[in-house]
Design a protein around this motif. Structure first.
Motif, PDB file in Angstrom:
ATOM      1  N   ASN A 130       0.874  -1.175   0.000  1.00  0.00           N
ATOM      2  CA  ASN A 130       0.000   0.000   0.000  1.00  0.00           C
ATOM      3  C   ASN A 130       0.908   1.220   0.000  1.00  0.00           C
ATOM      4  OD1 ASN A 130      -2.502  -1.408   0.157  1.00  0.00           O
ATOM      5  ND2 ASN A 130      -1.989  -1.885   2.271  1.00  0.00           N
ATOM      6  N   ILE A 131       0.933   1.947  -1.088  1.00  0.00           N
ATOM      7  CA  ILE A 131       1.947   2.966  -1.330  1.00  0.00           C
ATOM      8  C   ILE A 131       1.859   4.162  -0.367  1.00  0.00           C
ATOM      9  CG2 ILE A 131       0.705   4.203  -3.144  1.00  0.00           C
ATOM     10  CD1 ILE A 131       4.450   3.419  -3.144  1.00  0.00           C
ATOM     11  N   ILE A 132       0.663   4.635  -0.049  1.00  0.00           N
ATOM     12  CA  ILE A 132       0.568   5.821   0.818  1.00  0.00           C
ATOM     13  C   ILE A 132       1.039   5.508   2.235  1.00  0.00           C
ATOM     14  CG2 ILE A 132      -0.990   7.547   1.829  1.00  0.00           C
ATOM     15  CD1 ILE A 132      -2.433   7.586  -0.885  1.00  0.00           C
ATOM     16  N   PRO A 133       0.581   4.421   2.864  1.00  0.00           N
ATOM     17  CA  PRO A 133       1.147   4.111   4.180  1.00  0.00           C
ATOM     18  C   PRO A 133       2.664   3.871   4.138  1.00  0.00           C
ATOM     19  CG  PRO A 133      -0.866   2.874   3.845  1.00  0.00           C
ATOM     20  CD  PRO A 133      -0.531   3.526   2.539  1.00  0.00           C
ATOM     21  N   PHE A 134       3.138   3.269   3.058  1.00  0.00           N
ATOM     22  CA  PHE A 134       4.581   3.046   2.944  1.00  0.00           C
ATOM     23  C   PHE A 134       5.328   4.373   2.833  1.00  0.00           C
ATOM     24  CE2 PHE A 134       8.467   2.182   0.532  1.00  0.00           C
ATOM     25  CZ  PHE A 134       9.063   1.262   1.383  1.00  0.00           C
ATOM     26  N   PHE A 135       4.819   5.292   2.020  1.00  0.00           N
ATOM     27  CA  PHE A 135       5.434   6.617   1.889  1.00  0.00           C
ATOM     28  C   PHE A 135       5.429   7.342   3.232  1.00  0.00           C
ATOM     29  CE2 PHE A 135       4.845  11.210   1.106  1.00  0.00           C
ATOM     30  CZ  PHE A 135       6.091  11.492   0.586  1.00  0.00           C
ATOM     31  N   PHE A 183       1.004  20.274   5.343  1.00  0.00           N
ATOM     32  CA  PHE A 183       0.273  19.856   4.141  1.00  0.00           C
ATOM     33  C   PHE A 183       0.412  18.351   3.886  1.00  0.00           C
ATOM     34  CE2 PHE A 183       0.711  24.452   3.089  1.00  0.00           C
ATOM     35  CZ  PHE A 183      -0.643  24.739   3.131  1.00  0.00           C
ATOM     36  N   LEU A 184       1.581  17.802   4.160  1.00  0.00           N
ATOM     37  CA  LEU A 184       1.738  16.356   4.035  1.00  0.00           C
ATOM     38  C   LEU A 184       0.844  15.628   5.032  1.00  0.00           C
ATOM     39  CD1 LEU A 184       5.583  15.976   3.507  1.00  0.00           C
ATOM     40  CD2 LEU A 184       3.777  15.297   1.916  1.00  0.00           C
ATOM     41  N   GLN A 185       0.780  16.138   6.260  1.00  0.00           N
ATOM     42  CA  GLN A 185      -0.073  15.518   7.271  1.00  0.00           C
ATOM     43  C   GLN A 185      -1.551  15.615   6.900  1.00  0.00           C
ATOM     44  OE1 GLN A 185       1.216  13.588   9.477  1.00  0.00           O
ATOM     45  NE2 GLN A 185       3.296  14.267   9.003  1.00  0.00           N
ATOM     46  N   ILE A 186      -1.942  16.725   6.279  1.00  0.00           N
ATOM     47  CA  ILE A 186      -3.331  16.863   5.803  1.00  0.00           C
ATOM     48  C   ILE A 186      -3.615  15.803   4.743  1.00  0.00           C
ATOM     49  CG2 ILE A 186      -4.911  18.337   4.482  1.00  0.00           C
ATOM     50  CD1 ILE A 186      -3.628  20.736   6.011  1.00  0.00           C
ATOM     51  N   PHE A 187      -2.686  15.631   3.825  1.00  0.00           N
ATOM     52  CA  PHE A 187      -2.832  14.602   2.791  1.00  0.00           C
ATOM     53  C   PHE A 187      -2.972  13.220   3.430  1.00  0.00           C
ATOM     54  CE2 PHE A 187      -0.630  11.378   0.216  1.00  0.00           C
ATOM     55  CZ  PHE A 187      -1.482  11.349  -0.888  1.00  0.00           C
TER      56      PHE A 187
END
Length: 122
Positions: A5-10, A102-106
């Motif tokens: 899962n790319i977003i949790p990995f990022f 902004f990253l945390q919002i994403f």
């Protein structure tokens, strides 16, 4: 890596790198983020991010959905957003923390979607 899962990995990589940065090269961390008077606090917050990175790695490679981990990560994201905004507008921290905000919002949007899907399946 089929189940990655790319977003949790990022997010795991992001948390891990930001957590170890002050330990690897404190001078560059302070150069980017601004001077700090309480280095112990910088290192404490960094260490507190590491368990979240571990949980995110688990979710990245696990095919299972885990509501409690997602909720924990969401609370972490929301907390970091609030801290970034509050202390930025108080003039305590530099603008670079808005990038983190902004990253945390994403990430938070992703986790809210993840939780919504999980609850829908109940």
């Amino acid at each position: 890596m089929r189940n990655l899962n790319i977003i949790p990995f990022f997010q795991a990589v992001y948390f891990f790198l930001t957590a170890i940065w002050p330990f690897i090269h404190l001078e560059s961390f302070l150069f980017v983020t601004g001077p700090k008077t309480d280095i112990w606090l910088v290192k404490t917050v960094s260490l507190l991010l590491l368990p979240y990175a571990v949980l995110l790695v688990y979710l990245s490679f696990s095919g299972k959905k885990n509501l409690i981990i997602a909720l924990s990560i969401s609370i972490c994201c929301l907390s970091l957003i609030i801290i970034d905004l509050y202390y930025y507008f108080k003039g305590v921290i530099r603008w670079v923390y808005l990038i983190d905000c902004f990253l945390q919002i994403f990430f938070l949007i992703y986790w809210m979607y993840y939780i919504r899907l999980k609850l829908r399946n109940y």
